[in-house]
Design a protein around this motif. Structure first.
Motif, short mmCIF file in Angstrom:
data_model
loop_
_atom_site.label_atom_id
_atom_site.label_comp_id
_atom_site.label_asym_id
_atom_site.label_seq_id
_atom_site.Cartn_x
_atom_site.Cartn_y
_atom_site.Cartn_z
N PRO A 125 56.94 23.44 66.50
CA PRO A 125 58.07 24.16 66.55
C PRO A 125 59.12 23.55 67.45
CG PRO A 125 56.33 25.72 66.81
CD PRO A 125 55.86 24.43 66.83
N SER A 126 58.73 22.92 68.64
CA SER A 126 59.74 22.39 69.37
C SER A 126 60.45 21.01 69.11
CB SER A 126 59.01 22.23 70.94
OG SER A 126 57.80 21.63 70.79
N VAL A 127 59.69 20.57 67.93
CA VAL A 127 60.34 19.23 67.33
C VAL A 127 61.21 19.42 66.15
CG1 VAL A 127 59.68 16.86 66.23
CG2 VAL A 127 58.23 18.33 67.93
N VAL A 128 62.29 19.17 66.33
CA VAL A 128 63.54 19.31 65.25
C VAL A 128 63.65 17.85 64.71
CG1 VAL A 128 65.93 20.00 64.86
CG2 VAL A 128 64.49 21.10 66.95
N VAL A 129 63.53 18.01 63.33
CA VAL A 129 63.71 16.86 62.47
C VAL A 129 64.81 17.30 61.37
CG1 VAL A 129 63.07 15.23 60.63
CG2 VAL A 129 61.61 15.72 62.64
N GLU A 130 65.95 16.76 61.40
CA GLU A 130 67.09 17.30 60.36
C GLU A 130 66.60 16.82 58.98
OE1 GLU A 130 69.28 19.23 60.91
OE2 GLU A 130 69.31 19.33 63.09
N GLU A 131 66.42 17.89 58.10
CA GLU A 131 66.13 17.51 56.78
C GLU A 131 67.07 18.62 55.87
OE1 GLU A 131 61.81 16.15 56.09
OE2 GLU A 131 61.90 18.06 57.12
N ARG A 132 67.45 17.89 54.81
CA ARG A 132 68.49 18.71 53.78
C ARG A 132 68.10 18.71 52.46
NH1 ARG A 132 72.80 20.56 56.74
NH2 ARG A 132 73.16 19.79 58.81
N TRP A 133 66.91 18.65 52.13
CA TRP A 133 66.38 18.55 50.68
C TRP A 133 66.99 19.95 50.11
CZ3 TRP A 133 65.31 14.36 48.84
CH2 TRP A 133 64.94 13.28 49.51
N HIS A 134 66.60 20.92 50.72
CA HIS A 134 67.37 22.28 49.95
C HIS A 134 68.73 22.12 49.49
CE1 HIS A 134 69.13 23.02 54.05
NE2 HIS A 134 69.73 24.05 53.62
N GLU A 206 52.15 12.19 66.63
CA GLU A 206 52.57 12.57 67.86
C GLU A 206 53.47 13.93 67.99
OE1 GLU A 206 55.64 9.30 66.42
OE2 GLU A 206 53.60 9.92 66.27
N HIS A 207 54.40 14.34 66.86
CA HIS A 207 54.87 15.55 66.76
C HIS A 207 53.94 16.57 66.35
CE1 HIS A 207 59.10 13.45 65.15
NE2 HIS A 207 58.63 13.31 66.51
N VAL A 208 52.76 16.49 65.70
CA VAL A 208 51.91 17.28 65.61
C VAL A 208 51.16 17.84 66.98
CG1 VAL A 208 49.57 17.83 64.45
CG2 VAL A 208 51.31 16.93 63.40
N LEU A 209 50.92 16.78 67.84
CA LEU A 209 50.11 16.87 69.08
C LEU A 209 50.95 17.87 70.06
CD1 LEU A 209 48.67 13.24 69.87
CD2 LEU A 209 47.71 15.28 68.89
N ARG A 210 52.19 17.79 69.85
CA ARG A 210 53.08 18.91 70.69
C ARG A 210 52.71 20.22 70.49
NH1 ARG A 210 58.94 15.64 70.92
NH2 ARG A 210 58.31 13.76 71.23
N TRP A 211 52.13 20.69 69.51
CA TRP A 211 51.63 21.97 69.37
C TRP A 211 50.87 22.55 70.73
CZ3 TRP A 211 52.72 25.91 66.12
CH2 TRP A 211 53.21 25.54 64.90
N GLU A 212 50.48 21.58 71.52
CA GLU A 212 49.66 21.98 72.60
C GLU A 212 50.85 22.68 73.54
OE1 GLU A 212 46.85 19.95 76.01
OE2 GLU A 212 48.01 18.56 74.72
N ARG A 213 52.06 22.40 73.50
CA ARG A 213 52.85 22.84 74.39
C ARG A 213 53.13 24.46 74.16
NH1 ARG A 213 57.29 18.07 74.75
NH2 ARG A 213 55.94 16.40 75.02
N HIS A 214 52.82 24.95 73.05
CA HIS A 214 52.95 26.15 72.54
C HIS A 214 51.79 27.20 72.79
CE1 HIS A 214 56.81 25.16 70.55
NE2 HIS A 214 56.14 23.76 70.54
N THR A 215 50.79 27.05 73.38
CA THR A 215 49.78 27.86 73.61
C THR A 215 49.09 27.76 75.11
OG1 THR A 215 47.36 28.55 72.95
CG2 THR A 215 47.97 26.00 72.68
#
Length: 258
Positions: A125-134, A206-215
């Motif tokens: 959640p702490s990783v922000v990637v701008e996407e505008r497919w919607h 590397e962005h998935v591994l940052r889930w560690e910071r949320h628990t």
């Protein structure tokens, strides 16, 4: 359907009344509860699976889909209350992982935190990637969905079916692409297991591994070969990981830690 609407939200494809734990499975963008039929059948009777059916699809196609992850999480968390007689764990893929995280925050705030959170194919959640497919054209959004190769996408070539499903897909994309985690949110107390493919265009390792910071409850990660829907090719291994984390002894430790 029950009087308070629980049956509208959850599908129990393989009832397991003696299972010591329930696993709540949250679909990806454009997905439905039916995606988790094989999971329910494989884990029963050790684990009872409740697959979430979001509004706007299949038998709920006449309901407006959510366009806000937090509001969707509010609705799911509220309707899970009657199922708290047994430990609950959460599994979400892609958008479902983000929804699962927000549901976990709500359950913990209510004093009934989950035994475990499994997040699949989604950056932290702490990783922000701008996407505008919607905001893309219909053709552009269809190309994006097809590029992820999650399931049979032949239905997207049927004009009548496309007319029904594209608004739901667009709403889901809007929900997840406009989501921003609350930087003041507490870290989860439950353990988190992150699973991903090594060539996922939506979730760099590397962005998935940052889930560690949320628990604070312990973190493990498992990387498989494949793209965004790696789990379709590694279903048996993913199920083994989930089942191992939800053994009665592990669940007991997780509940105590929460």
């Amino acid at each position: 359907m029950t009087a308070n609407g629980q049956a509208d939200w959850f599908r129990n494809f393989a009832p397991a009344p003696q299972a010591p734990v329930r696993l709540v499975c949250l679909p990806h963008a454009g997905g439905s509860a039916g995606y988790y039929v094989p999971v329910a059948r494989a884990l029963a009777p050790r684990v009872e699976v409740l697959a979430v059916q979001y509004p706007g699809r299949q038998d709920r196609r006449h309901e407006a889909p959510f366009t806000d992850v937090r509001l969707l999480a509010d609705a799911v968390a509220e309707r899970l209350a009657p199922y708290a007689d047994r430990p609950l764990a959460l599994f979400g893929h892609s958008m479902g992982a983000t929804v699962g995280y927000e549901v976990a925050l709500r359950l913990e705030a209510a004093g009934r935190g989950p035994a475990h959170l499994f997040v699949s194919g989604r950056r932290a959640p702490s990783v922000v990637v701008e996407e505008r497919w919607h905001l893309a054209t219909d053709a552009g959004l269809v190309r994006e969905v097809k590029s992820l190769a999650g399931t049979d996408t032949a239905f997207l070539d049927d004009p009548e079916l496309l007319e029904m499903v594209l608004p739901v897909i667009r709403a889901d994309y809007r929900a997840v692409e406009t989501y921003r985690a609350d930087p003041a949110a507490p870290r989860l107390a439950c353990p988190v297991t992150a699973l991903t493919g090594d060539h996922d265009p939506k979730a760099a390792v590397e962005h998935v591994l940052r889930w560690e910071r949320h628990t604070t409850g312990g973190f493990t990660a498992q990387v498989f070969s494949g793209g965004h829907f790696y789990l379709n090719d590694h279903a048996a291994d993913v199920l083994r990981t989930v089942a191992a984390r939800l053994e009665p002894g592990v669940v007991g430790v997780s509940r105590a830690a929460g």
